[in-house]
Scaffold this active site. Structure first.
Site, PDB file in Angstrom:
ATOM      1  N   ASP A   1      -3.496 -26.864  16.655  1.00  0.00           N
ATOM      2  CA  ASP A   1      -3.513 -25.359  17.305  1.00  0.00           C
ATOM      3  C   ASP A   1      -3.205 -24.904  18.080  1.00  0.00           C
ATOM      4  O   ASP A   1      -4.992 -24.606  18.811  1.00  0.00           O
ATOM      5  CB  ASP A   1      -4.143 -24.393  15.801  1.00  0.00           C
ATOM      6  CG  ASP A   1      -3.757 -23.159  15.495  1.00  0.00           C
ATOM      7  OD1 ASP A   1      -2.792 -22.228  16.866  1.00  0.00           O
ATOM      8  OD2 ASP A   1      -3.697 -22.577  14.987  1.00  0.00           O
TER       9      ASP A   1
ATOM     10  N   TYR B   1      -8.797 -20.177  11.564  1.00  0.00           N
ATOM     11  CA  TYR B   1      -7.728 -19.376  11.980  1.00  0.00           C
ATOM     12  C   TYR B   1      -8.037 -19.303   9.998  1.00  0.00           C
ATOM     13  O   TYR B   1      -7.140 -20.128   9.177  1.00  0.00           O
ATOM     14  CB  TYR B   1      -6.641 -18.965  12.084  1.00  0.00           C
ATOM     15  CG  TYR B   1      -5.797 -18.294  12.170  1.00  0.00           C
ATOM     16  CD1 TYR B   1      -6.192 -16.353  12.869  1.00  0.00           C
ATOM     17  CD2 TYR B   1      -4.873 -17.870  11.215  1.00  0.00           C
ATOM     18  CE1 TYR B   1      -5.348 -15.602  12.709  1.00  0.00           C
ATOM     19  CE2 TYR B   1      -4.306 -16.705  11.587  1.00  0.00           C
ATOM     20  CZ  TYR B   1      -4.341 -15.895  11.513  1.00  0.00           C
ATOM     21  OH  TYR B   1      -3.939 -14.455  11.758  1.00  0.00           O
TER      22      TYR B   1
ATOM     23  N   ARG C   1      21.085 -18.645  10.948  1.00  0.00           N
ATOM     24  CA  ARG C   1      20.120 -18.935  10.710  1.00  0.00           C
ATOM     25  C   ARG C   1      20.464 -20.392  11.164  1.00  0.00           C
ATOM     26  O   ARG C   1      18.912 -20.579  11.456  1.00  0.00           O
ATOM     27  CB  ARG C   1      20.078 -19.427   8.873  1.00  0.00           C
ATOM     28  CG  ARG C   1      18.798 -20.517   8.601  1.00  0.00           C
ATOM     29  CD  ARG C   1      18.366 -19.825   7.141  1.00  0.00           C
ATOM     30  NE  ARG C   1      19.785 -19.522   6.201  1.00  0.00           N
ATOM     31  CZ  ARG C   1      20.568 -20.266   5.982  1.00  0.00           C
ATOM     32  NH1 ARG C   1      20.779 -21.146   6.569  1.00  0.00           N
ATOM     33  NH2 ARG C   1      21.637 -19.687   5.145  1.00  0.00           N
TER      34      ARG C   1
ATOM     35  N   LYS D   1       0.783 -14.517  20.042  1.00  0.00           N
ATOM     36  CA  LYS D   1      -0.818 -14.051  20.919  1.00  0.00           C
ATOM     37  C   LYS D   1      -0.061 -14.585  22.516  1.00  0.00           C
ATOM     38  O   LYS D   1      -0.017 -13.799  23.102  1.00  0.00           O
ATOM     39  CB  LYS D   1      -1.997 -14.955  20.527  1.00  0.00           C
ATOM     40  CG  LYS D   1      -1.929 -15.589  19.199  1.00  0.00           C
ATOM     41  CD  LYS D   1      -2.579 -14.359  18.600  1.00  0.00           C
ATOM     42  CE  LYS D   1      -2.347 -13.832  16.964  1.00  0.00           C
ATOM     43  NZ  LYS D   1      -2.920 -14.922  16.203  1.00  0.00           N
TER      44      LYS D   1
HETATM   45  C1  LIG Z   1      -2.313 -15.438  14.568  1.00  0.00           C
HETATM   46  C2  LIG Z   1      -2.770 -16.814  14.169  1.00  0.00           C
HETATM   47  C3  LIG Z   1      -2.728 -17.600  13.316  1.00  0.00           C
HETATM   48  C4  LIG Z   1      -0.775 -17.414  12.786  1.00  0.00           C
HETATM   49  O1  LIG Z   1      -0.060 -16.558  13.403  1.00  0.00           O
HETATM   50  P1  LIG Z   1       1.019 -15.160  13.150  1.00  0.00           P
HETATM   51  O2  LIG Z   1       2.468 -15.220  14.389  1.00  0.00           O
HETATM   52  O3  LIG Z   1       0.450 -14.355  12.741  1.00  0.00           O
HETATM   53  O4  LIG Z   1       1.233 -15.632  12.002  1.00  0.00           O
HETATM   54  C5  LIG Z   1      -2.269 -18.901  13.416  1.00  0.00           C
HETATM   55  N1  LIG Z   1      -3.591 -19.611  14.456  1.00  0.00           N
HETATM   56  C6  LIG Z   1      -4.888 -19.267  15.415  1.00  0.00           C
HETATM   57  C7  LIG Z   1      -5.230 -19.744  15.275  1.00  0.00           C
HETATM   58  C8  LIG Z   1      -3.861 -17.372  15.378  1.00  0.00           C
HETATM   59  O5  LIG Z   1      -5.326 -16.982  16.410  1.00  0.00           O
END
Ligand SMILES: *Cc1c(COP(=O)(O)O)cnc(C)c1O
Length: 392
Positions: free
Chosen positions: A176, A104, A52, A201
């Site tokens: 983000d 999001y 961890r 992503k």
């Molecule tokens: C998918 C997404 C998240 C969240 O991420 P996870 O890996 O699904 O927890 C946060 N911000 C944006 C812009 C996203 O597309």
């Protein structure tokens, strides 16, 4: 050998933070699938005690992420939302977050439903105009939560203008960067304190892993986030770290190709009589096209559009007829996806509120992949045509 700090982006993707394994010379970073490490005598070890707290595969990924975002440190978490959860733990009860109003959905839920009851307040504002952000800052505001391009309306927020305001008012600025990826924009170079990714992503890029990361140049913030990574424990597994490291080796190629494909698809949509509005920052009439041109290398591979016949039924027909574009949530993989925000990702937002930002019943969102553009275009054209011939 691990790339030098001044190496260019593609080189950093492939070599950043990674040296051949010291034990065997293995060129690929091994998956250190272990929970613990042998010690020679109490407290005498090779730098790893418990997984961890630290894992060599994760360390390699964290060094790589720091390199491709032009940061100093990266801290990985088990998902994008786990990364956000830990960033919000930098705050205290009574603090306020100002966030984009086109955000999001999971980020909105975490801010309101999870952190709200712990005394962290969030307000959701239009961040397209920096003057509006400046006006909304209150004595309690401690953090600006910036998303650009936004989902699903593809609005663009001026990162440098907002991080400047944040610095002047001593607020933490968080970007983000999931939708753009570091290939398209590097917010730390524009003054952001923290960059956040859903590595699920574009960074992973193959729709086979869920992970998150935070990258920074600020030593104190990095220390606190490493502390939280270990203390709260939302760490990614070593196999997932390996998959994201491998995904990043082609990040520049994938995103570049996806952007080229997106441009060709937009050209075709523009000529299609069934399409009403197209949301894509690369269009000269996009309201923040100039900002996008300034802060992004290209305009991304996310496109939203709606139909002249603005009904859920019409949109459903299109999505039922695509063969290459898979109907699914998520984005940023090698394969093209199609989604319907009003009934999928943004279903929890009241209809009037949706409509007021342009998120109509027929809005369709594309995550353009890296297939042959001609095949993608053909697929969309036949789906649009089939939808007219077979009204619901
Ligand atoms: C998918 C997404 C998240 C969240 O991420 P996870 O890996 O699904 O927890 C946060 N911000 C944006 C812009 C996203 O597309």
């Amino acid at each position: 050998m691990s790339a030098q700090k001044d190496a260019n982006f593609a080189t950093q993707c492939i070599h950043g933070g990674q040296d051949p394994d010291p034990l065997t010379g293995s060129v690929m970073t091994p998956i250190y699938q272990t929970s613990t490490y042998a010690q020679e005598e109490p407290g005498k070890h090779k730098g790893y005690e418990y997984a961890r707290t630290g894992n060599p595969t994760r360390d390699a990924l964290q060094r790589n992420l720091a390199a491709i975002e032009k940061g100093e440190q990266a801290i990985c978490f088990s998902s994008g939302l786990a990364a956000m959860d830990n960033v919000l733990k930098l705050l205290q009860p009574g603090d306020e977050v100002l966030a984009s109003d086109d955000l999001y959905g999971g980020s909105y839920r975490l801010l309101t439903a999870v952190f709200g009851p712990f005394g962290i307040k969030s307000r959701f504002i239009d961040m397209r105009d920096p003057a509006n952000v400046e006006k909304e800052i209150s004595a309690a505001t401690k953090m600006l939560w910036i998303e650009t391009p936004t989902n699903p309306m593809l609005n663009i927020v001026d990162i440098a203008a907002l991080t400047k305001i944040a610095a002047e008012r001593q607020l933490l600025s968080v970007v983000d960067n999931t939708f753009a990826s570091p290939y398209l924009q590097q917010p730390l170079t524009m003054g952001a304190d923290l960059v956040l990714h859903s590595a699920t992503k574009y960074l992973g890029g193959h729709s086979d892993v869920v992970m998150g990361a935070v990258i920074t140049r600020n030593e104190d913030l990095a220390k606190r986030l490493y502390y939280l990574q270990n203390a709260a424990g939302a760490v990614p597994g070593p196999q997932d770290c390996f998959l994201v490291l491998r995904g990043i080796k082609t990040l520049h190629l994938r995103v570049q190709r996806a952007c080229e494909n997106a441009r060709k698809i937009v050209e075709v949509l523009q000529k299609n009589d069934l399409v009403a509005n197209i949301y894509y920052p690369g269009l000269p009439d996009h309201p923040r096209h100039e900002v996008a041109k300034r802060q992004m290398r290209d305009f991304g591979a996310m496109i939203s559009f709606d139909l002249k016949e603005d009904t859920l039924a019409a949109a459903t027909q299109v999505m039922k007829h695509t063969k290459l574009f898979t109907l699914a949530e998520s984005l940023g993989g090698v394969e093209s996806l199609v989604g319907h925000p009003a009934s999928m990702t943004h279903a929890s937002i009241p209809r009037e509120q949706r409509l007021s930002v342009g998120l109509t019943d027929s809005l369709i969102r594309l995550s353009v992949g890296v297939e042959d553009a001609d095949d993608l275009v053909k697929d969309l054209e036949q789906a649009l045509a089939a939808a007219v011939q077979q009204p619901a």
